[in-house]
Enzyme design. Structure first.
Site, PDB file in Angstrom:
ATOM      1  N   SER A 272       0.831  -1.198   0.000  1.00  0.00           N
ATOM      2  CA  SER A 272       0.000   0.000   0.000  1.00  0.00           C
ATOM      3  C   SER A 272       0.867   1.250   0.000  1.00  0.00           C
ATOM      4  O   SER A 272       1.987   1.242   0.509  1.00  0.00           O
ATOM      5  CB  SER A 272      -0.900   0.019   1.238  1.00  0.00           C
ATOM      6  OG  SER A 272      -0.105   0.272   2.372  1.00  0.00           O
ATOM      7  N   LYS A 273       0.304   2.277  -0.589  1.00  0.00           N
ATOM      8  CA  LYS A 273       1.019   3.555  -0.665  1.00  0.00           C
ATOM      9  C   LYS A 273       1.348   4.044   0.744  1.00  0.00           C
ATOM     10  O   LYS A 273       2.425   4.561   1.000  1.00  0.00           O
ATOM     11  CB  LYS A 273       0.108   4.550  -1.395  1.00  0.00           C
ATOM     12  CG  LYS A 273       0.616   5.963  -1.460  1.00  0.00           C
ATOM     13  CD  LYS A 273       1.253   6.281  -2.791  1.00  0.00           C
ATOM     14  CE  LYS A 273       1.977   7.596  -2.790  1.00  0.00           C
ATOM     15  NZ  LYS A 273       1.093   8.752  -2.831  1.00  0.00           N
TER      16      LYS A 273
END
Ligand code: GLU
Length: 503
Positions: A272-273
């Site tokens: 995930s970012k």
């Protein structure tokens, strides 16, 4: 414009018999940079299309108008192209986008929504954002999962008239019958069943702004574009259940679904970012000097095993062999050390001319004057160090000394490698021999140095280190003959003189 009734599903029937032409798509939302997971999904679709002689479509799902940006559209298109995942249908940078962009098809979605309303499968919902927020709040307080309570399903005419008079603009909600199970045979995961009670109640398909919601637009697009297979990430399993309900209500056969496992990090957390920052974006790897061949190879083998157990392969090699039944059901693990192993392999084995073309921007960015070298010398410079590289971003440091006026000599090099009589003798002798050296011939230059060592009765470290240090500032580096050949007589002279002043 097509209508629900006129849609032919012959393509699906043919595809289910294995007879028709496979049509698959990658449908990214331009709300962020091209994600590693999207690239993996694109790769699987691309390979599946190639394997079955089918068509691979790119579609931009920009129903999230607030977060969608042109910059991301360009990044996605650029990234897919860079990876070599070329599509057979779809937009290129700058368009033309219709029909491959959802915001260009608003009327078309409304048309299908109207049909669902007429058929009693959807209704106008007048709930305001404030009312829905209150509902959510109540559910939170009483420990319930957030869901729409279907309050607008059976509105009386009077209530509707009252809301209209208040100026409320309705959304369109699709009726989710519950409880019931939605089941399908997934080409990767096998039999999947989802309870409609877990789908959050009747779902908005057209927002009050007139924009279609992803789960609705995607169905209409997949129908319009005659998709035979929908291959996407496992995070869409609940969406698939919702979409199957819409297909059913439209009386249209759905495509075959295949959900690829999620990609986790080494700590078993989703990529995930938020946790991994830019490293979840393909663009990051591009900027860091990864080879697209390494990335697609790594992504392909992440959840899929080559029938002969091969690890290294190109897209063309693997396309005839790829199939969904060999894709693993369990999560994939993204391990950058393993990607680096693939990348090192490709940096060493791709054509040197190609690596050099890819390397040039890294060298220019580091401020090196590439015109200082002629002809194929830049290629020779890259070739002299590529064995030791993991990514091209490491290249400037490895070759800095070729471009510097003189290499930097650290105190350590000065006091341990260049100090004393022996190093001075090596460098002086070499300097005296420069005029007679076989310039341009790397192996012969190395032999000449060795012959000089014999004369001086020096070899190994005693012979090579002072020369290497004088030429590059380091005791390790590319082959000495290659280094001498690339630098050439003039540069070598300047470097020897400079080093001698420290001896
Ligand atoms: N726009 C969706 C996404 O980016 C695509 C899902 C699908 O393939 O249907 O996740």
């Amino acid at each position: 414009m097509s209508t629900a009734n006129s849609q032919s599903t012959a393509h699906l029937e043919e595809a289910s018999k294995g007879a028709g032409k496979v049509r698959v798509r990658i449908a990214p939302s331009p709300t962020g940079h091209l994600h590693v997971g999207t690239a993996r999904t694109a790769l699987y679709n691309y390979l599946y299309a190639k394997r079955h002689n089918g068509t691979f479509v790119l579609r931009l799902e920009d129903t999230d108008e607030v977060r969608s940006r042109d910059e991301f559209t360009h990044d996605i298109i650029d990234g897919l192209k860079w990876l070599g995942l070329s599509w057979d249908e779809g937009p290129d940078i700058g368009g033309p986008y219709p029909p491959y962009k959802q915001t260009e098809k608003v009327d078309h979605y409304e048309h299908f929504a109207d049909k669902l309303i007429r058929d009693g499968r959807a209704y106008l919902c007048y709930a305001t954002a404030e009312e829905l927020a209150l509902l959510k709040e109540d559910q939170k307080e009483t420990g319930q999962a957030p869901r729409y309570d279907n309050r607008g399903r059976d509105l009386t005419d009077a209530a509707r008239t009252k809301y209209e008079a208040e100026g409320r603009i309705p959304s369109v909600r699709f009726i989710v019958d519950e409880p019931r199970m939605v089941s399908w045979q997934d080409s990767i995961k096998g039999e999947i069943s989802i309870d409609t009670s877990d789908l959050g109640g009747d779902m908005v398909i057209i927002k009050s702004t007139g924009t279609a919601i992803y789960n609705f637009a995607v169905v209409i697009d997949d129908i319009d574009m005659k998709m035979t297979h929908v291959i996407r990430g496992e995070d869409h399993i609940h969406n698939t259940a919702k979409q199957l309900l819409i297909y059913e209500a439209l009386a249209i056969n759905p495509p075959v679904f295949a959900h690829a496992p999620l990609i986790f990090d080494l700590e078993r957390q989703k990529l995930s970012k938020r946790k991994h920052g830019e490293t979840v974006h393909i663009d990051y790897y591009r900027k860091m000097g990864y080879m697209p061949e390494a990335i697609v190879n790594y992504l392909a083998q992440m959840s899929w095993t080559h029938p002969e157990g091969k690890e290294i392969y190109t897209l063309d090699e693997v396309a005839p062999l790829f199939d969904l039944d060999k894709v693993s059901k369990s999560p994939a693990v993204f391990d950058v050390a393993r990607l680096n192993w693939f990348n090192g392999h490709y940096i060493r084995s791709l054509a040197l001319s190609l690596i050099t073309e890819r390397a040039k921007p890294f060298l220019s960015q580091a401020g090196f004057n590439l015109s200082a070298y002629e002809g194929e010398q830049i290629e020779q410079i890259v070739g002299s160090v590529r064995e030791g590289l993991t990514t091209l971003s490491e290249l400037p440091d490895a070759v800095r000394f070729f471009f510097a006026e003189k290499p930097e000599l650290s105190e350590e090099v000065k006091t341990t490698v260049l100090a004393g009589e022996k190093p001075a003798q090596v460098l002086k002798t070499l300097k005296d021999k420069l005029a007679d050296m076989p310039w341009g011939d790397a192996p012969a230059l190395k032999k000449a140095v060795d012959a000089m060592g014999k004369e001086l009765a020096l070899k190994g470290k005693d012979l090579y280190w002072p020369i290497r240090a004088a030429l590059s500032g380091k005791t390790q580096g590319p082959d000495l003959g290659v280094t001498l050949a690339i630098l050439g007589r003039e540069r070598v002279l300047v470097r020897l003189e400079s080093a001698l002043s420290h001896c």
